[in-house]
Design an enzyme around this catalytic site. Structure first.
Site, PDB file in Angstrom:
ATOM      1  N   SER A 147       0.822  -1.214   0.000  1.00 46.22           N
ATOM      2  CA  SER A 147       0.000   0.000   0.000  1.00 46.22           C
ATOM      3  C   SER A 147       0.855   1.264   0.000  1.00 46.22           C
ATOM      4  CB  SER A 147      -0.931   0.001   1.216  1.00 46.22           C
ATOM      5  OG  SER A 147      -0.213  -0.315   2.379  1.00 46.22           O
ATOM      6  N   ARG A 148       2.115   1.134   0.434  1.00 46.03           N
ATOM      7  CA  ARG A 148       2.985   2.314   0.555  1.00 46.03           C
ATOM      8  C   ARG A 148       4.418   1.934   0.220  1.00 46.03           C
ATOM      9  NH1 ARG A 148       3.565   3.255   5.977  1.00 46.03           N
ATOM     10  NH2 ARG A 148       2.278   1.564   6.772  1.00 46.03           N
TER      11      ARG A 148
ATOM     12  N   ASP B 129      -3.090 -10.102   6.896  1.00 45.43           N
ATOM     13  CA  ASP B 129      -2.010  -9.895   7.865  1.00 45.43           C
ATOM     14  C   ASP B 129      -0.916 -10.940   7.625  1.00 45.43           C
ATOM     15  OD1 ASP B 129      -0.348  -9.664  10.015  1.00 45.43           O
ATOM     16  OD2 ASP B 129      -1.939  -9.681  11.534  1.00 45.43           O
TER      17      ASP B 129
ATOM     18  N   ASN C 284       7.772  -8.392   1.533  1.00 48.98           N
ATOM     19  CA  ASN C 284       8.184  -7.005   1.782  1.00 48.98           C
ATOM     20  C   ASN C 284       7.604  -6.417   3.070  1.00 48.98           C
ATOM     21  OD1 ASN C 284       8.952  -4.108   0.894  1.00 48.98           O
ATOM     22  ND2 ASN C 284       6.720  -4.010   1.136  1.00 48.98           N
TER      23      ASN C 284
ATOM     24  N   SER D  48      17.530  -5.861   5.202  1.00 47.64           N
ATOM     25  CA  SER D  48      17.997  -4.487   5.387  1.00 47.64           C
ATOM     26  C   SER D  48      19.489  -4.513   5.676  1.00 47.64           C
ATOM     27  CB  SER D  48      17.269  -3.853   6.583  1.00 47.64           C
ATOM     28  OG  SER D  48      17.930  -2.679   7.007  1.00 47.64           O
TER      29      SER D  48
ATOM     30  N   TYR E 159      14.427  -5.128  15.223  1.00 45.27           N
ATOM     31  CA  TYR E 159      14.376  -5.017  13.758  1.00 45.27           C
ATOM     32  C   TYR E 159      15.598  -5.711  13.130  1.00 45.27           C
ATOM     33  CZ  TYR E 159      14.006  -2.606   9.205  1.00 45.27           C
ATOM     34  OH  TYR E 159      13.893  -2.306   7.866  1.00 45.27           O
TER      35      TYR E 159
ATOM     36  N   ALA F 120      17.430  -8.083  14.384  1.00 42.74           N
ATOM     37  CA  ALA F 120      17.322  -9.542  14.556  1.00 42.74           C
ATOM     38  C   ALA F 120      16.362 -10.124  13.522  1.00 42.74           C
ATOM     39  CB  ALA F 120      16.846  -9.866  15.971  1.00 42.74           C
TER      40      ALA F 120
ATOM     41  N   LYS G 187      15.672  -8.929  10.586  1.00 38.88           N
ATOM     42  CA  LYS G 187      16.245  -8.817   9.240  1.00 38.88           C
ATOM     43  C   LYS G 187      17.428  -9.772   9.047  1.00 38.88           C
ATOM     44  CE  LYS G 187      13.367  -5.784   7.601  1.00 38.88           C
ATOM     45  NZ  LYS G 187      12.437  -6.192   6.537  1.00 38.88           N
TER      46      LYS G 187
ATOM     47  N   ILE H 250      16.286   4.278   2.477  1.00 35.77           N
ATOM     48  CA  ILE H 250      15.364   4.554   1.370  1.00 35.77           C
ATOM     49  C   ILE H 250      14.286   5.533   1.862  1.00 35.77           C
ATOM     50  CG2 ILE H 250      13.832   3.514  -0.373  1.00 35.77           C
ATOM     51  CD1 ILE H 250      16.750   2.436  -0.493  1.00 35.77           C
TER      52      ILE H 250
HETATM   53  P1  NAP Z   1       6.424   1.485   4.886  1.00 30.63           P
HETATM   54  O1  NAP Z   1       6.374   2.663   3.977  1.00 30.63           O
HETATM   55  O2  NAP Z   1       6.205   1.672   6.339  1.00 30.63           O
HETATM   56  O3  NAP Z   1       5.389   0.379   4.326  1.00 30.63           O
HETATM   57  C1  NAP Z   1       5.231  -0.840   4.979  1.00 30.63           C
HETATM   58  C2  NAP Z   1       4.213  -1.680   4.263  1.00 30.63           C
HETATM   59  O4  NAP Z   1       4.064  -2.932   4.976  1.00 30.63           O
HETATM   60  C3  NAP Z   1       2.840  -1.054   4.215  1.00 30.63           C
HETATM   61  O5  NAP Z   1       2.277  -1.273   2.950  1.00 30.63           O
HETATM   62  C4  NAP Z   1       2.056  -1.816   5.293  1.00 30.63           C
HETATM   63  O6  NAP Z   1       0.665  -1.941   4.995  1.00 30.63           O
HETATM   64  C5  NAP Z   1       2.695  -3.174   5.198  1.00 30.63           C
HETATM   65  N1  NAP Z   1       2.499  -3.985   6.404  1.00 30.63           N
HETATM   66  C6  NAP Z   1       2.892  -3.726   7.677  1.00 30.63           C
HETATM   67  N2  NAP Z   1       2.522  -4.722   8.499  1.00 30.63           N
HETATM   68  C7  NAP Z   1       1.868  -5.650   7.731  1.00 30.63           C
HETATM   69  C8  NAP Z   1       1.264  -6.907   7.978  1.00 30.63           C
HETATM   70  N3  NAP Z   1       1.254  -7.433   9.214  1.00 30.63           N
HETATM   71  N4  NAP Z   1       0.688  -7.565   6.950  1.00 30.63           N
HETATM   72  C9  NAP Z   1       0.691  -7.056   5.703  1.00 30.63           C
HETATM   73  N5  NAP Z   1       1.258  -5.880   5.403  1.00 30.63           N
HETATM   74  C10 NAP Z   1       1.833  -5.177   6.406  1.00 30.63           C
HETATM   75  O7  NAP Z   1       7.823   0.727   4.765  1.00 30.63           O
HETATM   76  P2  NAP Z   1       8.935   0.707   3.610  1.00 30.63           P
HETATM   77  O8  NAP Z   1       9.967   1.697   3.962  1.00 30.63           O
HETATM   78  O9  NAP Z   1       8.308   0.738   2.269  1.00 30.63           O
HETATM   79  O10 NAP Z   1       9.580  -0.741   3.892  1.00 30.63           O
HETATM   80  C11 NAP Z   1       9.228  -1.894   3.147  1.00 30.63           C
HETATM   81  C12 NAP Z   1      10.197  -3.011   3.514  1.00 30.63           C
HETATM   82  O11 NAP Z   1      11.524  -2.597   3.242  1.00 30.63           O
HETATM   83  C13 NAP Z   1      10.159  -3.395   4.991  1.00 30.63           C
HETATM   84  O12 NAP Z   1      10.344  -4.781   5.141  1.00 30.63           O
HETATM   85  C14 NAP Z   1      11.345  -2.648   5.557  1.00 30.63           C
HETATM   86  O13 NAP Z   1      11.841  -3.248   6.723  1.00 30.63           O
HETATM   87  C15 NAP Z   1      12.315  -2.747   4.407  1.00 30.63           C
HETATM   88  N6  NAP Z   1      13.373  -1.731   4.414  1.00 30.63           N
HETATM   89  C16 NAP Z   1      13.083  -0.407   4.333  1.00 30.63           C
HETATM   90  C17 NAP Z   1      14.128   0.514   4.353  1.00 30.63           C
HETATM   91  C18 NAP Z   1      13.900   1.994   4.252  1.00 30.63           C
HETATM   92  O14 NAP Z   1      14.884   2.736   4.352  1.00 30.63           O
HETATM   93  N7  NAP Z   1      12.699   2.472   4.054  1.00 30.63           N
HETATM   94  C19 NAP Z   1      15.443   0.077   4.464  1.00 30.63           C
HETATM   95  C20 NAP Z   1      15.684  -1.282   4.541  1.00 30.63           C
HETATM   96  C21 NAP Z   1      14.651  -2.182   4.510  1.00 30.63           C
HETATM   97  P3  NAP Z   1      -0.466  -1.056   5.751  1.00 30.63           P
HETATM   98  O15 NAP Z   1      -0.085   0.364   5.594  1.00 30.63           O
HETATM   99  O16 NAP Z   1      -1.717  -1.413   5.038  1.00 30.63           O
HETATM  100  O17 NAP Z   1      -0.443  -1.495   7.177  1.00 30.63           O
END
Ligand code: NAP
Length: 248
Positions: free
Chosen positions: A15-16, A64, A91, A143, A156, A158, A160, A189
């Site tokens: 969704s995001r 979920d 993801n 990550s 987090y 642990a 990852k 990111i």
């Molecule tokens: P984000 O903008 O917070 O988006 C997280 C997404 O995960 C949302 O679509 C959310 O859906 C969904 N989500 C959360 N809990 C869920 C669940 N229990 N079941 C199904 N969906 C769920 O995060 P992001 O930055 O895009 O990160 C995406 C992935 O990349 C994550 O695994 C994060 O750890 C990893 N990552 C991010 C970064 C960074 O710098 N941003 C760096 C390294 C790794 P809803 O909104 O509908 O709840």
């Protein structure tokens, strides 16, 4: 001919942020896209229409990822709706940051369940379908924090790091079935997740990145297209860093 023509992909948490960018890039490359969300219902519904505009089949599911039975039901529903599953992108992820001394049991459990158990849940269910098809590509979003640790993110990090061990094990177990399993380790990111950080923390991160900027969700999505496509058909068990050179 596009890179993902006729492939069926599931992206969790689309969704995001990075998940949304991956769903869009996959659709641009010709994939049929099933995706999930949990709380952002309106954004999920809007994405379905946005993806369909690329002329592919797209469907959003509210599910979920941390719930084992829900993940099983989701995979069965996607397989029935789309016919098969070629690519799974795990993801969905959250943060609940805090120093270990102050970290509650609840914040440990919710992060491990959402980030790590979810990967087990979805992979276990989807590989049944992939084994039948005798092919598949699983992409787990870890990550750089899972590779090097981070103060204030023991839960987090642990989760990852666990994803990396899981990825390598699945690659070893399922390679003979022509199922590949790789991880992407994004650095810093620009998404809502990192939007929560204060200006000073962002400045510190940026200084530590050789390319001197945060990454865009689309830059992670490009890597996922590569790993989902036949361009990477001899690559399995790897962790690809998309971090501007942060961790070398
Ligand atoms: P984000 O903008 O917070 O988006 C997280 C997404 O995960 C949302 O679509 C959310 O859906 C969904 N989500 C959360 N809990 C869920 C669940 N229990 N079941 C199904 N969906 C769920 O995060 P992001 O930055 O895009 O990160 C995406 C992935 O990349 C994550 O695994 C994060 O750890 C990893 N990552 C991010 C970064 C960074 O710098 N941003 C760096 C390294 C790794 P809803 O909104 O509908 O709840």
């Amino acid at each position: 001919m596009k890179l993902l023509d006729n492939k069926v992909a599931i992206v969790t948490g689309a969704s995001r942020g990075i998940g949304r960018a991956m769903a869009i890039r996959f659709a641009q490359e010709g994939a049929n896209v099933a995706f999930t969300y949990l709380s952002s219902v309106e954004k999920g519904q809007a994405l379905e229409a946005e993806l369909a505009a690329f002329g592919i089949k797209a469907k959003g599911y509210r599910s979920d990822a941390s719930d084992y039975k829900a993940a099983e039901a989701l995979v069965a529903e996607v397989a029935a709706d789309f016919g098969t599953i070629d690519v799974l992108v795990n993801n969905a992820g959250i943060t609940r940051d805090g120093l270990l001394m102050r970290m509650s049991e609840e914040n440990w459990d919710v992060v491990i369940n959402t980030n790590l158990k979810s990967v087990f849940n979805l992979t276990k269910a989807a590989t049944r379908v992939m084994m039948k098809a005798k092919s598949g590509s699983i992409i787990n979003i870890t990550s750089v924090v899972g590779l090097r640790g981070n103060a204030g993110q023991a839960n987090y990090a642990a989760s990852k790091a666990g994803i990396i061990g899981f990825t390598k094990s699945v690659a070893l177990e399922l390679g003979s079935r022509n199922i590949r399993c790789n991880a992407i380790a994004p650095g810093f990111i620009e998404t809502e997740m990192t939007g929560e950080l204060n200006e000073k923390a962002v400045e510190e991160w940026t200084k530590s990145i050789p390319l001197r900027r945060g990454g865009k969700p689309e830059e992670v999505a490009d890597c996922a297209v590569f790993l989902g496509s036949d361009m990477s058909k001899y690559i399995s068990g790897q962790v690809l860093q998309v971090d501007g050179g942060m961790l070398t």
